[in-house]
Design an enzyme around this catalytic site. Structure first.
Site, PDB file in Angstrom:
ATOM      1  N   ASP A 193       0.895  -1.157   0.000  1.00 22.90           N
ATOM      2  CA  ASP A 193       0.000   0.000   0.000  1.00 22.90           C
ATOM      3  C   ASP A 193       0.932   1.205   0.000  1.00 22.90           C
ATOM      4  OD1 ASP A 193      -1.555   2.190   0.651  1.00 22.90           O
ATOM      5  OD2 ASP A 193      -2.940   1.013   1.859  1.00 22.90           O
ATOM      6  N   HIS A 194       1.061   1.835  -1.157  1.00 26.09           N
ATOM      7  CA  HIS A 194       2.147   2.818  -1.293  1.00 26.09           C
ATOM      8  C   HIS A 194       1.973   4.004  -0.348  1.00 26.09           C
ATOM      9  CE1 HIS A 194      -0.737   4.686  -4.088  1.00 26.09           C
ATOM     10  NE2 HIS A 194      -0.143   5.807  -3.776  1.00 26.09           N
ATOM     11  N   HIS A 257      -5.930   2.642   1.580  1.00 23.72           N
ATOM     12  CA  HIS A 257      -5.118   3.801   1.969  1.00 23.72           C
ATOM     13  C   HIS A 257      -5.667   4.520   3.208  1.00 23.72           C
ATOM     14  CE1 HIS A 257      -3.265   3.056  -1.755  1.00 23.72           C
ATOM     15  NE2 HIS A 257      -4.057   3.773  -2.529  1.00 23.72           N
TER      16      HIS A 257
END
Lengths: 509, 329
Positions: A193-194, A257
């Site tokens: 999950d960047h 996110h």
């Protein structure tokens, strides 16, 4: 251990490995993965004998593919493109043409990896990166298992990085997790999950637990509410509508996110900074999320909406249903606002308001902590009610930083107060550009550090929360309506009402 | 107005700085540290101003430059103020301020007062002491320093200067972290040399190294000595199994060359493009890796050191004594 590394290490050293990217012709590889790896080499972080295998279906030559990547690298690399360095780097990239169902293609991949081992004298570490549409995950993972590639040679490791979405609901997530864990151990599984790789997201824990002044205030005694906003000033450009309409804002952004940000804000201090120490603390937040069950509860606490025609950045914008590859009768939400509660001792009664949407006035992701008002006996008549609260803002992107709003006396004979802002900006304080989130995360995966990756139970708990809302929207007899807002505005009136009911307003960004 | 900025009276510095910001359109005055440079050099102020301009590109600070001229014909005090602003979006957006002092025949107490009176409160003090230590470097000064920068390669008598440092470090009032820019400059070489032995096939070659030669440019003997000291203290070689030496290089390059029975491992600079190349040639195996050679300008080296923080591990206790022995031979 290399004795010369002992006093050089500022982090766990990544192991030399081969990175196999499935779906390597896609946008992510060109924009993020290859520039990220190039930047790591530029900074001297990439271990020797790191090789990259680009696994994809289309016919391409090594040289042709390298040229495509070179063009992308020139555009997207954080560091300036250096021909000499690129020449060295690109020679480590090879294109492997195969479909994801083709057993022979995986067999050839095994031969290729074996040849690398023999040529380089390496132990054979492999990092598989699933950068494809989720529809292909099953095929790839099963093929990796059947071909024996998922089982590392002696003294080596085989790990997998899985890109979101981690399923589309709880059953599909559980299925995906099952398939992944049938092939790889959970310890070798890295769900990326960047957002967690962004400096500001990592800074949340530092802000909370390395500064003595915040944590004593970080609870329902001192915090009135918390807002998390993720605004985008774009619509469905580049054919994105086809995917987006199958997902919607809730599944595309909130499930991963934004709930990850909630967990970082709401978590208790972890027992230690190990991957499982941090993730255990985050999971406890997910477990404590109050679920909204049924159309009535969802209707009261969640607003979904689509944008209608409007104007963004001075340009006319069409409505969501008129976007390319979006059905005219689509019910998919391009905007969602929700009220959440973390039912824990610390957060009892403190609402977390989350909003995320497309075609909003600006691009910004930030978290704002709204503190309780000071007792009003002294200055209650002197300040505008809405700005009397102290607000701590953590800006995730762009213009990463932290600011604190406080009241100050306006110079002059009268006691008049105005809010002022203390502002810390990464760019002005540290000058140097932050590394891309993907650089940090790839390096972590190579080093075996899963702290910034989502664990199976985190993902599944998040889906449990999301699924109830989706169920109310799509499976109830009287689903909550889909509201509307003009493109370029800050969302539907119903979202404003959600906060007005509680005597609050959305923070102005 | 000179490169040093606008001349001011000492007593007017604070008000002049305030006026400077009021008339400037700078959006942000930023500061992470107090960064002071002390030198006893007649013509260093302008060069140090250039260094500060470079440092503030990545590291906002309150800069204090002090040029002390003990041999000046008479006692004198001159001061200037200026700002270093970085462009963002076509506008000067982030600015650091610099206060410069030129002191003729200064007393130690004057110098200390100059430093203490112009610090930005609550921020750490980084002092870069250029050249050999003088009596000005006493406990009343060093007890307030958070980080001390030196450059040991500029010293004529390193043993004497390190002894002064040892005394200061042993003093219970001192708390400074020590950074030697000579050691900082070696970081790319250390990373590239360590990278040689990251290679799985090279790891076993470490114990078989029979010779280690470091070549160095004419004026870099101290650097080479430090690099050799680091390599020898980190490994388990002894003088009978491995012949380790430094020597001046005709091509004016720093190179590291390990000899083993199976082949060689080397680190060499590439030509003109700012990288180091590590090469492993062992039997049939040949592997190359490119590493950034790091910045060569002083400002970038200092800025990088300021950003990396942390103490130089083992440097003072382990590396320096070995390096001094090598330098003495």
């Amino acid at each position: 251990m290399n004795p010369f590394r002992e006093d050089l290490a500022t982090r766990t050293a990544p192991d030399p490995c081969t990175i196999v990217i499935f779906g390597a012709t896609g946008d992510l590889t060109h924009r993020k993965l290859i520039p990220g790896l190039y930047n790591l080499l530029h900074d001297g972080e990439l271990p020797p004998t790191t090789r990259i295998v680009a696994f994809a279906r289309r016919e391409k030559t090594d040289e042709g593919f390298r040229q495509e990547l070179e063009e992308s690298n020139k555009k997207y690399s954080r560091q300036s493109h250096n021909d000499r360095l690129w020449q060295t780097f690109s020679q480590q990239i090879e294109y492997h043409q195969s479909t994801f169902e083709d057993k022979e293609g995986f067999s050839r991949l095994a031969d290729r990896l074996k040849a690398y081992r023999e040529k380089d004298g390496t132990v054979g570490n492999v990092l598989f990166y699933l950068s494809t549409a989720p529809d292909y995950f099953d095929d790839i993972l099963i093929a990796l298992k059947e071909s024996g590639l998922a089982k590392a040679p002696k003294n080596a490791w085989a790990r997998v990085i899985v890109e979101k979405p981690f399923g589309t609901d709880l059953p599909t997530a559980q299925h995906l997790n099952q398939v992944v864990n049938d092939t790889f151990e959970e310890a070798d599984t890295y769900r990326i999950d960047h957002y967690l790789g962004k400096e500001t997201a990592q800074n949340i824990m530092v802000l909370r637990f390395a500064n003595a002044i915040f944590e004593p205030l970080w609870n329902n005694q001192h915090i009135d509410h918390i807002q998390i906003t993720c605004a985008e000033n774009m619509g469905m450009t580049g054919g994105r509508g086809a995917y987006y309409d199958t997902a919607g804002a809730l599944r595309d952004m909130v499930q991963n996110h934004l709930l990850q940000l909630v967990s970082l804000i709401a978590m208790e201090p972890p027992a230690d900074l190990s991957a499982d120490g941090v993730r255990d603390a985050k999971v406890n937040v997910f477990k404590s999320l109050r679920h909204w069950v049924g159309a009535e509860e969802v209707g009261k606490n969640v607003v979904r909406a689509q944008y209608t025609a409007g104007s963004v950045d001075g340009i006319d914008a069409v409505g969501y249903r008129q976007e390319d590859r979006v059905p005219e009768d689509s019910k998919t939400e391009a905007y969602v606002a929700l009220r959440c509660f973390v039912d824990s001792w610390r957060w009892d009664g403190v609402p977390f308001y989350i909003r995320v949407g497309k075609q909003l006035p600006k691009k910004a992701t930030e978290i704002s902590i709204h503190f309780n008002e000071a007792p009003s006996v002294l200055f209650h008549k002197s300040a505008n009610q809405q700005v009397r609260k102290n607000v701590l803002v953590i800006r995730i992107q762009p213009d990463e930083g932290v600011s604190l709003r406080m009241l100050s006396k306006v110079p002059g004979p009268a006691v008049r107060m105005e809010p002022v802002k203390m502002d810390f900006r990464y760019k002005t304080s540290f000058g140097k550009a932050s590394p891309e989130a993907y650089e940090r995360l790839i390096l972590d995966a190579m080093a075996g550090d899963a702290t910034l990756f989502a664990r199976r139970d985190e993902v599944e708990h998040a889906w449990r929360f999301i699924d109830e809302i989706e169920k109310a929207w799509h499976q109830s007899d009287s689903p909550p309506p889909v509201a509307e807002y003009p493109a370029g505005s800050w969302g539907p009136k119903e979202a404003d009402t959600l906060l007005e009911q509680d005597g609050r307003v959305w923070r102005r960004l | 107005m000179s490169a040093l900025g606008q001349p001011v009276e000492i007593a007017e510095i604070d008000s002049a700085l305030r006026a400077l910001w009021e008339e400037d359109n700078a959006a942000t005055r930023a500061s992470l540290t107090n960064f002071a440079i002390y030198s006893e050099c007649d013509d260093c102020l302008e060069a140090n101003t250039d260094v500060i301009a470079g440092i503030t590109r990545e590291h906002a600070c309150r800069a204090i430059l002090i040029a002390s001229r003990p041999d000046a014909p008479k006692r004198s005090v001159k001061a200037w103020i200026t700002a270093h602003c970085q462009l963002s979006g076509g506008q000067k957006s982030v600015c650091s301020e610099q206060v410069t002092f030129d002191l003729g025949q200064p007393s130690a107490s004057l110098i200390r007062n100059i430093v203490f009176a112009h610090l930005d409160s609550d921020l750490p003090l980084v002092l870069w002491w250029q050249g050999a230590f003088t009596p000005v470097f006493d406990d009343r000064l060093y007890s307030l320093i958070d980080r001390l920068l030196i450059d040991s390669s500029t010293w004529e008598n390193p043993a004497k200067e390190f002894e002064t440092l040892a005394t200061a470090r042993d003093d219970s009032t001192s708390r400074f972290l020590l950074y030697d820019l000579t050691w900082s400059r070696l970081l790319p070489y250390r990373l590239a040399t360590a990278g040689l032995f990251d290679h799985p096939a090279a790891a076993s070659a470490l114990s078989k190294v029979s010779a280690l030669t470091i070549t160095h440019p004419k004026n870099s003997r101290t650097e080479a000595a430090f690099l050799l000291a680091w390599l020898t203290t980190r490994s388990s070689w002894d003088a009978s199994s491995c012949k380790a030496s430094i020597k001046e290089d005709e091509k004016n390059e720093m190179t590291v060359h390990f000899t083993t029975p199976e082949g060689a491992l080397t680190v060499t600079p590439t030509r003109d493009d700012g990288f180091l190349k590590s090469t492993v040639t062992l039997g049939r195996l040949t592997a190359e890796q490119i590493y950034p050679a790091g910045p060569s300008d002083t400002a970038s080296i200092v800025a990088r050191q300021l950003q990396s923080g942390g103490a130089h591990a083992d440097y003072f206790e382990t590396i320096v004594p070995h390096a001094l022995k090598i330098i003495a031979t």
